[in-house]
Each structure stands twice: as C-alpha cells, then as structure tokens.
Write a protein that holds these residues in place. Structure first.
Motif, PDB file in Angstrom:
ATOM      1  N   LEU A 201       0.835  -1.208   0.000  1.00 55.72           N
ATOM      2  CA  LEU A 201       0.000   0.000   0.000  1.00 55.72           C
ATOM      3  C   LEU A 201       0.863   1.249   0.000  1.00 55.72           C
ATOM      4  CD1 LEU A 201      -2.808   1.232   0.089  1.00 55.72           C
ATOM      5  CD2 LEU A 201      -2.810   0.951   2.575  1.00 55.72           C
ATOM      6  N   PHE A 202       1.903   1.245   0.835  1.00 54.05           N
ATOM      7  CA  PHE A 202       2.807   2.399   0.857  1.00 54.05           C
ATOM      8  C   PHE A 202       3.480   2.601  -0.493  1.00 54.05           C
ATOM      9  CE2 PHE A 202       7.146   3.934   0.982  1.00 54.05           C
ATOM     10  CZ  PHE A 202       6.942   5.219   1.459  1.00 54.05           C
ATOM     11  N   ALA A 203       4.006   1.523  -1.077  1.00 58.03           N
ATOM     12  CA  ALA A 203       4.734   1.632  -2.341  1.00 58.03           C
ATOM     13  C   ALA A 203       3.851   2.211  -3.440  1.00 58.03           C
ATOM     14  CB  ALA A 203       5.278   0.265  -2.751  1.00 58.03           C
ATOM     15  N   ASN A 204       2.595   1.777  -3.484  1.00 53.96           N
ATOM     16  CA  ASN A 204       1.693   2.259  -4.534  1.00 53.96           C
ATOM     17  C   ASN A 204       1.221   3.687  -4.283  1.00 53.96           C
ATOM     18  OD1 ASN A 204       0.994  -0.046  -6.592  1.00 53.96           O
ATOM     19  ND2 ASN A 204       1.107  -1.048  -4.608  1.00 53.96           N
ATOM     20  N   LEU A 205       0.950   4.040  -3.020  1.00 53.90           N
ATOM     21  CA  LEU A 205       0.583   5.426  -2.699  1.00 53.90           C
ATOM     22  C   LEU A 205       1.747   6.370  -2.961  1.00 53.90           C
ATOM     23  CD1 LEU A 205      -1.384   4.941   0.655  1.00 53.90           C
ATOM     24  CD2 LEU A 205      -2.344   5.588  -1.576  1.00 53.90           C
TER      25      LEU A 205
END
Length: 317
Positions: A201-205
C-alpha cells in the motif's frame, strides 16, 4: 543496475534513526493503547485515550506516560532496521529480472519483512507491556482496596515496580528463553499481515505522488503515504494486537480472565466482551503507527544514513 543495489548498513541506520524519532513522539499514545486493550468489562479504569493519559499523569506523573519507553528505544532500532531493510532486500531479490514488482511479489516481500522482525519485536513487546500496564494494575488494586474500606492497604507504600532488566532476568530464570517469546504466534499473526498490507500500500501510494521526472517522491508524499498505509494496516490487524497484548500480560487485575493460548483468548474475549472488544485501542494504534511510519519513511527515503556514511568516507577520487 549498480545504482539500484541496496546499501544494507545505510538501510539499517536509517531504520534505527526513524524508529528512535518515531517512538519518542508517540510513546504515550502507545501506553494508552496497551492499557485500554488490557482492561476487561467490569474492571474498566479508562473510558478513552485522553482519559487514560490524564489519569496516568495524575497518578504517576508526566514521566509515567513513558513507562517502558527505555525498552522500546533500545530495541526499536534493530526492530525497525530489520523490518525496513528486510522488505528492501526481498523487493530487490524479487525484482532481479528488472520487471516492476507485481502486487503478489510486493506482498511476499512484506511477508518476509514481518516474519524477520518478530525476532526482536516479541521480546520487546513482552517487556514493554509489563512496564506499561503496571500502573493500571496498581491503580485498580488501590481503588478496590479503598472501596473495601481497607485503609491500611491504601496507605501502605506501593511496591517498587520492576525494571526491564529485572523482568528479563526473572523470565529467563523461570521460563528460559521461551519466556521472552511468549505470544510469538500472536505476534506473527499481527506483524506478518501488517507488513503484507503496509508495504504494498505504501509503495503504490508513494508511486502515485512521484513526478515523472523525479527518481524519488517529495518527502511530504512519502510521509503522507506512510501515515495512510500505516493507519490502514494497524486497524486491519488490531484484533490480533488485542489478543497479543492480553497473552503477553503476565499480571492480571482482580477478576480478570487468564488465557491458555491464542484461540482460548479470542474465544473468551468474544464471549465476555463482544466483537467490539477486538477493536479496543484501534484508534490509539492508528495514531501511533501513522506518524511512526510516516517519520520512518521520510528518514528512510531521504537517505540520511547514506549522507552520513558519505561524510565519513570522505570525497571519492
């Protein structure tokens, strides 16, 4: 591809710096989370996070909110370093073909990171919870003694609270190394899903806020992505965190349940306190994790350690 190689010492230092800064900022909220999760129906001392912190300051002073912080500050460096560096390592290994990581591979990298970190997380949480919850147990006993009219008990000097070193020695003496790893299964069930949710989730955000011409996202994008991803993952795994906290608490208040394992604990919580009990402390945990991982990702992606190591190595010929 040489510039894509990860520098393990730098990643470890970045993770350590981030953990120290983050824990110092949010530890009082973490203390409130532990006390809220441990109190059972019929023995409720606190109605909310703010009520818990106010009562803690009144009864234990300002530094009472930082009870157990020394353990966290000592062990959070290796914990955060292992977590962030392991995720980086697994992502690097899974992307050796040069292709963009699929969601499944991102989740696998997060799973690996969560599994590695419990080596440090479990004993850290075990010791921290005893120290954080000691004030709640002492206050509850004092109130019950006062209600029972045993004035002598109320006025008797409080027993000295154990230190992390004393707790460690006692656990090692009575239970061996397994004593420090009580609740390991529950910790795995919390931290592995947390990492599986958080890192992808962090990587995509973070990727969404990256300008096309830039190699890295602006620091504020990394901070916000860390906060949002951390909060979402924290709330998602809060039921496991409640069970873990209960299992790792060695001292119980009067008339509070004891548990023989993960399933026994989950059943008793559901039977005696209802489904909502699994969300106890969820907003506290979100308030802890959001800035903690926001700060961590800013420090990590700014590459503070790389700059420090560069200064120490001096200019290259």
């Amino acid at each position: 591809m040489a510039d894509k190689q990860i520098s393990l010492p730098a990643k470890l230092i970045n993770g350590g710096i981030a953990g120290l800064i983050g824990v110092t900022c949010v530890f009082p909220i973490d203390l409130a989370k532990t006390r809220l999760q441990n109190q059972q129906n019929g023995q409720r001392m606190y109605t909310s996070m703010s009520d818990c912190l106010i009562k803690t300051i009144r009864s234990e002073g300002y530094f009472g909110m930082y009870r157990g912080a020394a353990v966290n500050l000592t062990l959070v460096t290796p914990e955060k370093a292992i977590k962030l560096a392991a995720n980086d390592f697994f992502r690097h290994q899974l992307s050796k073909d040069g292709q963009k990581l699929t969601l499944l591979k991102e989740m696998l990298a997060g799973c690996g990171a969560g599994t590695c970190q419990v080596i440090v997380t479990t004993p850290m949480e075990m010791l921290k919870i005893q120290l954080q919850d000691a004030g709640r147990i002492a206050a509850q006993r004092k109130i019950l003694a006062a209600q029972g009219g045993t004035q002598a008990s109320v006025e008797a000097p409080a027993a000295p609270r154990p230190t992390a070193t004393q707790l460690t020695r006692e656990l090692l003496r009575s239970r061996g190394i397994a004593g420090l790893y009580k609740g390991l299964g529950a910790t795995l069930l919390r931290d592995v899903p947390f990492s599986i949710v958080y890192f992808p989730l962090f990587a995509n955000l973070n990727q969404l806020g990256r300008p096309a011409s830039e190699e890295k996202s602006p620091f504020y994008v990394s901070f916000l992505a860390g906060c949002v991803a951390g909060s979402a993952a924290a709330v998602a795994v809060n039921p496991c965190d409640v069970v873990k906290t209960r299992l790792q608490s060695l001292q119980r208040g009067v008339h509070e349940d004891t548990y023989s394992g993960f399933l026994d604990c989950a059943r008793k919580i559901l039977r005696h306190e209802g489904p909502s009990a699994f969300l106890k402390g969820a907003y506290c945990r979100a308030l802890v994790i959001a800035p903690l991982f926001g700060i961590a990702q800013v420090v990590y992606f700014l590459g503070i350690a790389e700059s420090l190591l560069g200064l120490l190595q001096g200019p290259q010929a």
